[in-house]
Design a protein around this motif. Structure first.
Motif, mmCIF file in Angstrom:
data_model
loop_
_atom_site.group_PDB
_atom_site.id
_atom_site.type_symbol
_atom_site.label_atom_id
_atom_site.label_comp_id
_atom_site.label_asym_id
_atom_site.label_seq_id
_atom_site.Cartn_x
_atom_site.Cartn_y
_atom_site.Cartn_z
ATOM 1 N N PRO A 59 0.796 -1.221 0.000
ATOM 2 C CA PRO A 59 0.000 0.000 0.000
ATOM 3 C C PRO A 59 0.833 1.278 0.000
ATOM 4 O O PRO A 59 0.447 2.271 -0.627
ATOM 5 N N LEU A 60 2.000 1.262 0.682
ATOM 6 C CA LEU A 60 2.852 2.457 0.678
ATOM 7 C C LEU A 60 3.367 2.765 -0.723
ATOM 8 O O LEU A 60 3.324 3.917 -1.179
ATOM 9 N N VAL A 61 3.866 1.736 -1.421
ATOM 10 C CA VAL A 61 4.362 1.941 -2.785
ATOM 11 C C VAL A 61 3.222 2.377 -3.700
ATOM 12 O O VAL A 61 3.387 3.273 -4.543
ATOM 13 N N ALA A 62 2.040 1.757 -3.519
ATOM 14 C CA ALA A 62 0.898 2.140 -4.349
ATOM 15 C C ALA A 62 0.491 3.583 -4.091
ATOM 16 O O ALA A 62 0.171 4.332 -5.028
ATOM 17 N N GLU A 63 0.501 3.997 -2.828
ATOM 18 C CA GLU A 63 0.103 5.356 -2.479
ATOM 19 C C GLU A 63 1.067 6.392 -3.036
ATOM 20 O O GLU A 63 0.659 7.451 -3.521
ATOM 21 N N ARG A 64 2.354 6.085 -3.024
ATOM 22 C CA ARG A 64 3.367 7.077 -3.403
ATOM 23 C C ARG A 64 3.688 7.070 -4.896
ATOM 24 O O ARG A 64 4.008 8.115 -5.472
ATOM 25 N N ASP A 65 3.671 5.884 -5.524
ATOM 26 C CA ASP A 65 4.212 5.788 -6.890
ATOM 27 C C ASP A 65 3.262 5.206 -7.935
ATOM 28 O O ASP A 65 3.537 5.328 -9.132
ATOM 29 N N LEU A 66 2.176 4.535 -7.523
ATOM 30 C CA LEU A 66 1.366 3.808 -8.494
ATOM 31 C C LEU A 66 -0.042 4.354 -8.671
ATOM 32 O O LEU A 66 -0.782 3.877 -9.536
ATOM 33 N N ALA A 107 -5.211 3.948 -3.833
ATOM 34 C CA ALA A 107 -6.036 2.788 -3.483
ATOM 35 C C ALA A 107 -6.521 2.038 -4.718
ATOM 36 O O ALA A 107 -6.588 0.807 -4.712
ATOM 37 N N ARG A 108 -6.886 2.756 -5.771
ATOM 38 C CA ARG A 108 -7.407 2.060 -6.955
ATOM 39 C C ARG A 108 -6.335 1.198 -7.605
ATOM 40 O O ARG A 108 -6.610 0.074 -8.035
ATOM 41 N N ALA A 109 -5.106 1.702 -7.686
ATOM 42 C CA ALA A 109 -4.032 0.904 -8.273
ATOM 43 C C ALA A 109 -3.763 -0.337 -7.429
ATOM 44 O O ALA A 109 -3.597 -1.447 -7.962
ATOM 45 N N TRP A 110 -3.750 -0.162 -6.106
ATOM 46 C CA TRP A 110 -3.487 -1.309 -5.249
ATOM 47 C C TRP A 110 -4.617 -2.326 -5.340
ATOM 48 O O TRP A 110 -4.373 -3.538 -5.354
ATOM 49 N N SER A 111 -5.860 -1.872 -5.430
ATOM 50 C CA SER A 111 -6.978 -2.807 -5.552
ATOM 51 C C SER A 111 -6.913 -3.572 -6.875
ATOM 52 O O SER A 111 -7.298 -4.745 -6.940
ATOM 53 N N ARG A 123 9.511 -0.571 -8.541
ATOM 54 C CA ARG A 123 8.465 0.340 -9.008
ATOM 55 C C ARG A 123 8.095 0.084 -10.462
ATOM 56 O O ARG A 123 7.973 1.003 -11.283
ATOM 57 N N ALA A 124 7.922 -1.186 -10.804
ATOM 58 C CA ALA A 124 7.474 -1.513 -12.159
ATOM 59 C C ALA A 124 6.058 -0.980 -12.374
ATOM 60 O O ALA A 124 5.308 -0.764 -11.421
ATOM 61 N N PRO A 125 5.662 -0.756 -13.619
ATOM 62 C CA PRO A 125 4.297 -0.272 -13.883
ATOM 63 C C PRO A 125 3.251 -1.289 -13.434
ATOM 64 O O PRO A 125 3.511 -2.491 -13.357
ATOM 65 N N VAL A 126 2.050 -0.795 -13.168
ATOM 66 C CA VAL A 126 0.945 -1.658 -12.758
ATOM 67 C C VAL A 126 0.677 -2.729 -13.814
ATOM 68 O O VAL A 126 0.369 -3.890 -13.481
ATOM 69 N N ALA A 127 0.808 -2.373 -15.094
ATOM 70 C CA ALA A 127 0.557 -3.329 -16.167
ATOM 71 C C ALA A 127 1.549 -4.483 -16.151
ATOM 72 O O ALA A 127 1.266 -5.559 -16.695
ATOM 73 N N VAL A 128 2.715 -4.305 -15.547
ATOM 74 C CA VAL A 128 3.704 -5.383 -15.439
ATOM 75 C C VAL A 128 3.501 -6.170 -14.148
ATOM 76 O O VAL A 128 3.627 -7.399 -14.126
ATOM 77 N N ILE A 129 3.174 -5.468 -13.056
ATOM 78 C CA ILE A 129 3.023 -6.147 -11.767
ATOM 79 C C ILE A 129 1.766 -7.003 -11.745
ATOM 80 O O ILE A 129 1.743 -8.082 -11.146
ATOM 81 N N ALA A 130 0.691 -6.549 -12.405
ATOM 82 C CA ALA A 130 -0.582 -7.268 -12.346
ATOM 83 C C ALA A 130 -0.464 -8.711 -12.858
ATOM 84 O O ALA A 130 -0.975 -9.642 -12.203
ATOM 85 N N PRO A 131 0.174 -8.997 -14.025
ATOM 86 C CA PRO A 131 0.317 -10.401 -14.437
ATOM 87 C C PRO A 131 1.129 -11.230 -13.443
ATOM 88 O O PRO A 131 0.837 -12.416 -13.236
ATOM 89 N N ALA A 132 2.141 -10.608 -12.840
ATOM 90 C CA ALA A 132 2.914 -11.337 -11.832
ATOM 91 C C ALA A 132 2.051 -11.660 -10.614
ATOM 92 O O ALA A 132 2.168 -12.744 -10.022
ATOM 93 N N MET A 133 1.173 -10.731 -10.238
ATOM 94 C CA MET A 133 0.254 -10.994 -9.133
ATOM 95 C C MET A 133 -0.714 -12.123 -9.491
ATOM 96 O O MET A 133 -1.055 -12.956 -8.654
ATOM 97 N N PHE A 134 -1.151 -12.157 -10.745
ATOM 98 C CA PHE A 134 -2.034 -13.241 -11.197
ATOM 99 C C PHE A 134 -1.327 -14.590 -11.055
ATOM 100 O O PHE A 134 -1.901 -15.552 -10.536
#
Length: 450
Positions: A289-296, A299-303, A349-360
């Motif tokens: 959440p800290l990284v999402a709040e500061r760089d991504l 809350a919407r990016a983290w969700s 601090r990779a982009p959300v579009a890169v982190i999301a597949p890794a999270m999947f």
């Protein structure tokens, strides 16, 4: 691991001789016609077990968990951002509140295991749901009114953690009472598909809910979900596990420990996950959440990221419901390695579009582990000790979770969230590699895999 006593196949018993008939007694051997065998009715075909979706009690359990997990999906995002939105709040306060929720999960889970093996597991789940509803209703009220003293937040977090400590061992011991051993893996998989889909829906809506109406209402929805779950679980009406003799609580704990410590594969993987869970909790509760709040993007990016992981758990549970592996513990441990990938990407601090597949992918791996692990414990551990062994599993796996949450905030302040996340990723890889050194982890074979 306690060595299994080899089973000795009974010798075949010859059929009893047919009493001689009068014709057979008077006839000579040359003229005696062969005596026909008595006609036997054809064996009745085995009645196939009804599908799990038609099993009333399994459906009740799945519905209860689906509703409860839907609420937890809201709370998972809402609690972190509710605390961060309070005046004067920061990473340190968030770490403290989440640690207060995690500590009683560790402190009381063994008690929960003893109670679940002594009394009705379904009744204990109802009580735990009621306690959880009260805790989250209080948190919602404080956030909505804006009057949220730190000591009150911590007290309600302790209450919520206590409810989880009582609920988890009971829940782990309920499923074997509802379905036969040969269907446990499928039942675990289907149950996780339902709950993970519910979590996905909750997480997908949580960011929007927090952004539109605030975190307080999301916490209130979680409280309501606990009440609905309690009503559904109440319909199970499971009796207490029969006991051969009256023993004290300490004796029950010792017996549970012998069952736990006598299986190398069990305590080795629990030791591995004590490190893995600490690293993942530090990320999910504070660092992410800290990284999402500061760089991504907040809350919407983290969700979005957490929802991608939840989507992966749905796919992983569905896959494992049909998967048959001969060495389930080995497969489960190997599935832990992908959990480190999202931590490493968040660290840089990779982009959300890169982190999301890794999270999947991490979500798929997490539920491959979860289904195989739960099924193996349910099949290998005696049913009368199952909740106690499960409580030692929870206790060991959560042993370092409060430390991870408490250390995450100060580490993020001192060395930066990126370096802290990189350290967490390294811990996941090293702990998993160490678990593979145990012979029983590599060699335990499933009793039901075709």
């Amino acid at each position: 691991m306690v060595a299994a006593v080899p089973s000795v196949a009974p010798k075949p018993v010859p059929p009893a001789p047919t009493p001689p008939t009068l014709a057979a007694v008077t006839a000579t051997p040359e003229s005696a016609p062969p005596s026909p065998l008595p006609s036997q009715p054809p064996p009745e075909p085995a009645t196939p077990a009804p599908p799990l979706r038609r099993d009333r009690r399994f459906v009740l359990l799945a519905a209860a968990r689906t509703v409860s997990v839907l609420g937890n999906g809201f709370a998972r995002v809402a609690l972190a951002f509710a605390v961060l939105a309070l005046p004067g709040a920061g990473a340190g306060r968030l770490s403290l509140v989440l640690a207060c929720q995690a500590v009683p999960q560790l402190a009381f889970v063994l008690v929960g295991g003893v109670i679940a093996d002594r009394f009705s597991r379904s009744r204990l789940m109802v009580v735990s749901d009621a306690v959880g509803a009260a805790a989250y209703a209080g948190l919602a009220a404080m956030v909505l009114t804006g009057h949220a003293p730190l000591i009150a937040l911590c007290a309600l977090a302790v209450l919520a953690g206590t409810a989880t400590a009582l609920f988890s061992p009971a829940m782990d011991g309920v499923l074997p009472l509802l379905v036969p051993a040969t269907r446990l893996q499928r039942a675990n998989g289907l149950l996780r598909v339902a709950t993970n889909s519910s979590m996905l829906l909750g997480l997908a809506l949580s960011g929007v809910t927090v952004a539109l109406v605030g975190a307080g209402w999301a916490l209130a929805l979680n409280a309501a979900s606990f009440l609905v779950s309690a009503l559904l679980v109440r319909g199970l009406r499971l009796a207490a596990v029969p006991r051969t003799a009256a023993t004290s609580g300490w004796a029950d704990l010792r017996d549970g420990w012998r069952e736990f410590a006598g299986r190398q594969w069990l305590w080795v993987v629990v030791a591995q996950y004590s490190v893995v869970v600490a690293a993942l909790n530090a990320n999910a509760g504070v660092l992410g959440p800290l990284v999402a709040e500061r760089d991504l993007g907040g809350a919407r990016a983290w969700s979005v990221l957490v929802a991608a992981q939840a989507l992966g758990t749905v796919a992983g549970a569905g896959l494992t419901a049909r998967l048959r592996v001969r060495r389930p513990v080995l497969a489960a441990v190997l599935a832990t390695f992908p959990l480190a990938l999202p931590l490493a990407l968040l660290a840089v601090r990779a982009p959300v579009a890169v982190i999301a597949p890794a999270m999947f992918c991490a979500g798929v791996a997490a539920d491959v582990f979860g289904v195989l692990w739960a099924t193996t414990i349910q099949q290998e551990v005696p049913e009368e000790a199952l909740s106690r062994v499960s409580s030692y599993d929870w206790f060991g796996s959560l042993a370092f979770a409060p430390l991870g949450l408490l250390a995450a905030g100060p580490l993020a302040t001192r060395i930066g969230a990126g370096h802290a996340l990189a350290g967490c990723a390294a811990l996941v890889v090293l702990a998993t590699a160490a678990a593979l050194l145990a012979p029983q982890v590599r060699g335990l074979r499933s009793a039901t895999a075709a």
